[in-house]
Design a protein around this motif. Structure first.
Motif, short mmCIF file in Angstrom:
data_model
loop_
_atom_site.label_atom_id
_atom_site.label_comp_id
_atom_site.label_asym_id
_atom_site.label_seq_id
_atom_site.Cartn_x
_atom_site.Cartn_y
_atom_site.Cartn_z
N ALA A 428 0.84 -1.21 0.00
CA ALA A 428 0.00 0.00 0.00
C ALA A 428 0.87 1.26 0.00
O ALA A 428 0.53 2.26 -0.64
N ALA A 429 1.98 1.22 0.71
CA ALA A 429 2.89 2.36 0.72
C ALA A 429 3.53 2.55 -0.65
O ALA A 429 3.70 3.68 -1.13
N GLN A 430 3.88 1.44 -1.30
CA GLN A 430 4.43 1.52 -2.66
C GLN A 430 3.43 2.16 -3.61
O GLN A 430 3.79 3.01 -4.44
N ASN A 431 2.16 1.76 -3.51
CA ASN A 431 1.13 2.32 -4.38
C ASN A 431 0.96 3.82 -4.15
O ASN A 431 0.79 4.59 -5.11
N PHE A 432 1.01 4.23 -2.91
CA PHE A 432 0.90 5.64 -2.54
C PHE A 432 2.05 6.44 -3.18
O PHE A 432 1.83 7.50 -3.80
N ILE A 433 3.25 5.94 -3.07
CA ILE A 433 4.43 6.64 -3.62
C ILE A 433 4.40 6.65 -5.14
O ILE A 433 4.72 7.67 -5.77
N ARG A 434 4.02 5.54 -5.74
CA ARG A 434 3.96 5.47 -7.21
C ARG A 434 2.96 6.50 -7.77
O ARG A 434 3.20 7.10 -8.83
N ARG A 435 1.87 6.72 -7.05
CA ARG A 435 0.90 7.71 -7.53
C ARG A 435 1.49 9.12 -7.45
O ARG A 435 1.28 9.94 -8.35
N ILE A 436 2.22 9.40 -6.40
CA ILE A 436 2.88 10.70 -6.26
C ILE A 436 3.85 10.91 -7.43
O ILE A 436 3.87 11.96 -8.07
N GLU A 437 4.65 9.90 -7.72
CA GLU A 437 5.63 10.00 -8.81
C GLU A 437 4.95 10.21 -10.16
O GLU A 437 5.38 11.06 -10.96
N SER A 438 3.91 9.44 -10.43
CA SER A 438 3.27 9.53 -11.74
C SER A 438 2.59 10.88 -11.92
O SER A 438 2.58 11.44 -13.02
N TYR A 439 2.02 11.43 -10.85
CA TYR A 439 1.36 12.74 -10.94
C TYR A 439 2.39 13.84 -11.18
O TYR A 439 2.18 14.73 -12.03
N LEU A 440 3.50 13.81 -10.46
CA LEU A 440 4.51 14.87 -10.56
C LEU A 440 5.40 14.71 -11.79
O LEU A 440 5.99 15.69 -12.26
N GLY A 441 5.52 13.48 -12.29
CA GLY A 441 6.36 13.25 -13.46
C GLY A 441 7.84 13.17 -13.16
O GLY A 441 8.67 13.20 -14.08
N ILE A 442 8.20 13.06 -11.89
CA ILE A 442 9.60 12.90 -11.48
C ILE A 442 9.67 11.85 -10.38
O ILE A 442 8.69 11.61 -9.68
N PRO A 443 10.82 11.21 -10.22
CA PRO A 443 10.91 10.12 -9.25
C PRO A 443 11.07 10.60 -7.81
O PRO A 443 11.61 11.68 -7.56
N ALA A 444 10.62 9.77 -6.88
CA ALA A 444 10.91 9.96 -5.45
C ALA A 444 12.14 9.11 -5.15
O ALA A 444 12.02 7.95 -4.75
N ARG A 445 13.31 9.69 -5.34
CA ARG A 445 14.54 8.89 -5.21
C ARG A 445 14.89 8.61 -3.75
O ARG A 445 15.46 7.58 -3.44
N ILE A 446 14.56 9.56 -2.87
CA ILE A 446 14.86 9.39 -1.45
C ILE A 446 13.53 9.28 -0.71
O ILE A 446 12.63 10.10 -0.90
N ILE A 447 13.41 8.28 0.14
CA ILE A 447 12.18 8.08 0.93
C ILE A 447 12.59 7.96 2.39
O ILE A 447 13.33 7.04 2.77
#
Length: 466
Positions: A428-447
């Motif tokens: 569920a946390a992965q899905n949450f982060i993936r949605r943030i990345e896809s919306y912004l168009g840039i990766p979340a390299r540091i978590i």
């Protein structure tokens, strides 16, 4: 990712956890220099290292590393008393601050700035530390600079600075008395105190633009550290409920005096959102006027977590209690002011605005652990203005104030603190982060998955290019 320089900038309203990320990058990626380029001691960056908490306000977040050069740039406004107090606190705790340098072009926060700010600043929720009035004087060419207080030989210049201080101070006293009806400042007393304070930091004053040029010429790696957040930027934030400096990427260049463009531009994004002070705030959980009264924490007395009954009410739609749940879990009280922060769900419309105006290449997602065990969490993915749907951040404050958030719901997740890689996070946390990345168009390299320096993971490969 072994570039020669990087920018760290808040992509929300400040308080995103920039200090921790700067500290971690300095340690993990061998940066040689950290430059603070804007703001004053109204900012607050907190670093947790080996169980110890270090709240920083003016001094860059690389100060805990003796081999790292730390620079306070010309875009910062320096309160002499605040600087000396911060130096003393760090020194008492065993931090050697000899690796700190202060721009001779930085402006000084003077006593009259604090008086005026305390009298006028409440309407937009300033910290009353004189930051706004100091920037006003800088823009109107009435300011006093560090290089006037400390001369080119690193000597306190009592003659020159004294004359300028008395000249400007006489005008400010007239303003304080006749316009604001307040008691005048004792200029000679204030001047003597400033001379005394300057003896503590005079040897750290230099032409930091030349220093940075030499550092870059030697091929060393520089990390630029911004204060506050892009949504508080003077031009690109929620004006007039903004700070008085340029927070975004452009402020990095003018505030540091370095024309080198950082290859990595990292926006710090909290997994939820917070705001301190007044102004429209979409996704806010609870009424701010109520929060200011009911959610004040006494110094040294941590507030208890919510009861099971309160948590159930929060899940049933009580926004005030949901905001309190996040506030207490995240200890969302101002590092500088101690005020309870307004809490809400992560606003991706606003963050994407920050991505665009600062040319961000990636985000660092912080405080993911604070959302642990909240069964249902939300992201804002659009605004509704009447029958219009907006996906861009409005420039007009009255339009922003009448907008309503459009949410996407996500399943909550369990413990994340022990994760060392992205696949080890709950699905569920992965899905949450993936949605943030896809919306912004840039990766979340540091978590970031916890408060300690070691509590973060790095994504070398993501599904979003960056």
């Amino acid at each position: 990712m072994r570039n020669t320089s990087a920018l760290i900038v808040g992509a929300q309203f400040g308080d995103e956890g920039k200090g921790k990320i700067v500290d971690s990058l300095v340690q993990d990626e061998d940066f040689d220099c950290v430059v603070r380029y804007n703001g004053g001691n109204n900012a607050g960056h907190t670093i947790v290292s080996d169980g110890q908490t270090y709240p920083l306000h003016l001094i860059p977040s690389g100060i805990l590393h003796p081999h790292v050069t730390n620079v306070i740039g010309a875009g910062v406004v320096v309160d002499p008393a605040g600087l000396v107090q911060e130096l003393a606190t760090l020194t008492e705790r065993g931090v050697d601050c000899k690796n700190l340098f202060i721009s001779d072009r930085a402006h000084l926060v003077m006593p009259w700035h604090k008086v005026i700010d305390a009298h006028l600043g409440g309407k937009i929720g300033t910290t009353a530390r004189g930051i706004g009035p100091c920037y006003e004087d800088r823009a109107s060419r009435r300011g006093l600079r560090v290089g006037e207080l400390v001369d080119e030989n690193n000597t306190v210049d009592k003659e020159h600075f004294g004359a300028r201080f008395r000249e400007v101070g006489a005008h400010k006293n007239e303003l304080i008395q006749k316009l604001y009806g307040l008691e005048p400042l004792d200029l000679e007393k204030e001047l003597a105190e400033i001379f005394h304070l300057a003896e503590t930091f005079k040897d750290r004053v230099c032409d930091t633009s030349e220093l940075l040029y030499q550092i870059k010429t030697e091929g060393k790696r520089v990390l630029f550290e911004g204060a506050q957040g892009c949504l508080l930027d003077l031009d690109w934030g929620s004006y007039p409920y903004v700070t008085s400096s340029t927070v975004t990427f452009s402020g990095c260049l003018s505030g540091s005096g370095s024309a080198h463009i950082p290859e990595r531009r990292i926006g710090i994004v909290k997994a939820y959102s917070t705001r301190v002070g007044e102004g429209p705030y979409l996704g806010e959980l609870g009424d701010y006027e109520t929060i200011k009264v009911q959610d004040v924490a006494k110094k040294g007395e941590p507030l208890p977590p919510l009861s099971d009954d309160e948590k159930q009410k929060a899940l049933n739609g009580d926004d005030l209690l949901m905001g309190r749940w996040i506030r207490r879990a995240g200890r969302e009280y101002g590092t500088t002011t101690g005020r309870p922060r307004r809490c809400g769900w992560l606003d991706l419309v606003a963050v994407k605005h920050a991505v665009q105006v600062s040319g961000l290449t990636e985000v660092a997602l912080t405080k993911l652990d604070i959302l642990v065990d909240i069964p249902k969490i939300k992201l804002i993915t659009a605004y509704k203005d009447g029958d219009k749907t907006l996906t861009t951040f409005p420039s007009r404050i009255n339009q922003l104030a009448r907008c309503q958030p459009v949410y996407e719901d996500f399943e909550g997740f369990g413990e994340v603190k022990n994760a060392k890689s992205f696949p080890e996070l709950p699905r569920a946390a992965q899905n949450f982060i993936r949605r943030i990345e896809s919306y912004l168009g840039i990766p979340a390299r540091i978590i970031s998955v916890g408060p300690e320096r070691s509590h973060h993971l790095v994504q070398e490969e993501t599904h979003v290019a960056g």
